[in-house]
Write a protein that holds these residues in place. Sequence first.
Motif, PDB file in Angstrom:
ATOM      1  N   ALA A 173       0.859  -1.183   0.000  1.00 42.28           N
ATOM      2  CA  ALA A 173       0.000   0.000   0.000  1.00 42.28           C
ATOM      3  C   ALA A 173       0.892   1.228   0.000  1.00 42.28           C
ATOM      4  O   ALA A 173       1.808   1.340   0.834  1.00 42.28           O
ATOM      5  CB  ALA A 173      -0.929   0.010   1.204  1.00 42.28           C
ATOM      6  N   THR A 175       0.391   5.465  -0.381  1.00 44.69           N
ATOM      7  CA  THR A 175      -0.596   6.538  -0.449  1.00 44.69           C
ATOM      8  C   THR A 175       0.054   7.853  -0.056  1.00 44.69           C
ATOM      9  O   THR A 175       0.809   7.916   0.923  1.00 44.69           O
ATOM     10  CB  THR A 175      -1.769   6.252   0.512  1.00 44.69           C
ATOM     11  OG1 THR A 175      -2.279   4.939   0.261  1.00 44.69           O
ATOM     12  CG2 THR A 175      -2.878   7.268   0.347  1.00 44.69           C
ATOM     13  N   GLN A 179      -0.126   9.314   6.924  1.00 42.54           N
ATOM     14  CA  GLN A 179      -0.031   7.868   7.074  1.00 42.54           C
ATOM     15  C   GLN A 179      -0.211   7.430   8.521  1.00 42.54           C
ATOM     16  O   GLN A 179      -0.851   6.418   8.803  1.00 42.54           O
ATOM     17  CB  GLN A 179       1.334   7.370   6.581  1.00 42.54           C
ATOM     18  CG  GLN A 179       1.607   7.655   5.127  1.00 42.54           C
ATOM     19  CD  GLN A 179       0.543   7.080   4.222  1.00 42.54           C
ATOM     20  OE1 GLN A 179       0.337   5.873   4.183  1.00 42.54           O
ATOM     21  NE2 GLN A 179      -0.152   7.942   3.481  1.00 42.54           N
ATOM     22  N   THR A 307       6.410   9.903  -2.644  1.00 38.99           N
ATOM     23  CA  THR A 307       5.375   8.872  -2.723  1.00 38.99           C
ATOM     24  C   THR A 307       5.232   8.349  -4.145  1.00 38.99           C
ATOM     25  O   THR A 307       5.063   7.138  -4.368  1.00 38.99           O
ATOM     26  CB  THR A 307       4.030   9.436  -2.228  1.00 38.99           C
ATOM     27  OG1 THR A 307       4.186   9.930  -0.895  1.00 38.99           O
ATOM     28  CG2 THR A 307       2.956   8.359  -2.238  1.00 38.99           C
ATOM     29  N   VAL A 323      -2.240  -1.042  -3.264  1.00 41.48           N
ATOM     30  CA  VAL A 323      -3.381  -0.258  -2.800  1.00 41.48           C
ATOM     31  C   VAL A 323      -2.949   1.203  -2.728  1.00 41.48           C
ATOM     32  O   VAL A 323      -1.947   1.532  -2.083  1.00 41.48           O
ATOM     33  CB  VAL A 323      -3.869  -0.737  -1.424  1.00 41.48           C
ATOM     34  CG1 VAL A 323      -5.075   0.070  -0.952  1.00 41.48           C
ATOM     35  CG2 VAL A 323      -4.205  -2.226  -1.462  1.00 41.48           C
ATOM     36  N   THR A 324      -3.708   2.081  -3.374  1.00 37.82           N
ATOM     37  CA  THR A 324      -3.325   3.498  -3.404  1.00 37.82           C
ATOM     38  C   THR A 324      -4.286   4.379  -2.611  1.00 37.82           C
ATOM     39  O   THR A 324      -4.113   5.602  -2.572  1.00 37.82           O
ATOM     40  CB  THR A 324      -3.264   4.009  -4.852  1.00 37.82           C
ATOM     41  OG1 THR A 324      -4.520   3.782  -5.494  1.00 37.82           O
ATOM     42  CG2 THR A 324      -2.165   3.288  -5.624  1.00 37.82           C
ATOM     43  N   ASN A 325      -5.283   3.784  -1.978  1.00 39.37           N
ATOM     44  CA  ASN A 325      -6.208   4.554  -1.144  1.00 39.37           C
ATOM     45  C   ASN A 325      -6.287   3.968   0.261  1.00 39.37           C
ATOM     46  O   ASN A 325      -7.347   3.895   0.866  1.00 39.37           O
ATOM     47  CB  ASN A 325      -7.592   4.600  -1.789  1.00 39.37           C
ATOM     48  CG  ASN A 325      -8.196   3.207  -1.988  1.00 39.37           C
ATOM     49  OD1 ASN A 325      -7.498   2.203  -1.866  1.00 39.37           O
ATOM     50  ND2 ASN A 325      -9.488   3.160  -2.281  1.00 39.37           N
ATOM     51  N   PHE A 326      -5.139   3.551   0.770  1.00 38.66           N
ATOM     52  CA  PHE A 326      -5.065   2.883   2.069  1.00 38.66           C
ATOM     53  C   PHE A 326      -5.345   3.881   3.189  1.00 38.66           C
ATOM     54  O   PHE A 326      -4.808   4.988   3.205  1.00 38.66           O
ATOM     55  CB  PHE A 326      -3.684   2.261   2.250  1.00 38.66           C
ATOM     56  CG  PHE A 326      -3.616   1.208   3.315  1.00 38.66           C
ATOM     57  CD1 PHE A 326      -4.280   0.003   3.163  1.00 38.66           C
ATOM     58  CD2 PHE A 326      -2.876   1.408   4.463  1.00 38.66           C
ATOM     59  CE1 PHE A 326      -4.206  -0.983   4.133  1.00 38.66           C
ATOM     60  CE2 PHE A 326      -2.795   0.430   5.441  1.00 38.66           C
ATOM     61  CZ  PHE A 326      -3.467  -0.765   5.282  1.00 38.66           C
ATOM     62  N   GLU A 327      -6.189   3.484   4.126  1.00 35.25           N
ATOM     63  CA  GLU A 327      -6.539   4.386   5.228  1.00 35.25           C
ATOM     64  C   GLU A 327      -5.331   4.632   6.131  1.00 35.25           C
ATOM     65  O   GLU A 327      -4.579   3.709   6.439  1.00 35.25           O
ATOM     66  CB  GLU A 327      -7.668   3.796   6.071  1.00 35.25           C
ATOM     67  CG  GLU A 327      -9.017   3.792   5.402  1.00 35.25           C
ATOM     68  CD  GLU A 327     -10.113   3.337   6.346  1.00 35.25           C
ATOM     69  OE1 GLU A 327      -9.790   2.857   7.457  1.00 35.25           O
ATOM     70  OE2 GLU A 327     -11.291   3.469   5.980  1.00 35.25           O
TER      71      GLU A 327
END
Length: 389
Positions: A173, A175, A179, A307, A323-327
């Motif tokens: 991931a 993003t 973070q 990034t 994953v590019t929209n990881f919380e």
Amino acid sequence: MLLQDLIQADLPFLRSLRQDLHAHPELGFEEERTSGIVASLLEEAGLRVYRGLGKTGVVGTLQIGNGTRTIGLRADMDALAMPEQAERSYKSKFPGKMHACGHDGHTTLLLGAARYLARARNFSGTVHFIFQPAEEGRGGAKTMVEDGLFDLFPCGAVYGLHNMPGLAVDEMAVTAGPQLASSDSWFVTFKGVGTHGAKPHLGKDPITASGHFLAALQTVVGRVVNPLQPAVISACSVQAGDPRALNVIPDVVEIGGTARAYSAAVRDQLETEIGRLTRGIAAMFDIDVSYEFRRRIPPVINHADATARALRAAQTVCGSKVVTNFEPSTAGDDFAFFSEAAPGAYVWLGNGPAVDGALHHNTAYDFNDEAIPTGVAFWVALVEQELAA
């Protein structure tokens, strides 16, 4: 040979190394054995090694070609003060100490990348491999920076990696933006006048005052902070009275907790508003109060350009499994001090299913050795792309 073939050839060594580190956990600023192994392996690979930053920190430098760009890659080395409950052949040999967050794996990944890059020499520039002590709340990154890390080893960008249960071992991931949250501690002491529990009118009750404070504490986030700005305030410790004296109202109540935010402005707001609340409660009950807000770790906020470079490397290794929209996480990491000194990016590496205790800071946790090839390949791809020959 292909990159993955070379990593697979080194995998038995790296797996054995990781399990050895797991069996010999060391707490923050006590990583003497670990840092010795790191330094020895870096020297064997032909890197220049510098020891002593942050007490037990190690920096290995690899310069290839005439490229002028320099980057830093960071791995944390320390363990946690907690028991390991799961039975495995490489279980911690030291009661009350455990690698419960995967720093044994992080150290192994970066060593694996250093060994590969020193052999392949397929880049032009300088890489500083930064092995950091004391990430788990003891201030290792800040200490390294204060000891001159980026004066001695300036970096155009700095990168960190952490394992993440719940992502597959061939998944990452990456993003931009926040973070990890800031991680600060706060302390409140209400001082009243103790008295007999049957005669509260003769004293000034700090316990009742504390109850009002605790009930009102969540209104800071719920009614003061902008609802579009995430924040957490938790009271985690309350010390008052003696259970053997249940007819005594004590003089003092001590309360402590944590505050988390993703921006400097909200972090400032939490400090101010907790203090305002403590003073208001103290005034209402006519008691004294002391308040301290102890700033520990800033938020980790990924720099856009760094990034993008990390994302390209992750996609090279994992393809569409990035994953590019990881919380973001409300946990903290003092990598923040590194990314304040240089443009930084912090990425997540899958550790497999988050089941059967495979959660950070769990007594059954273990770094997943199946993630070693992906992690090493990411570091290698990042260097070879960012410092392309």
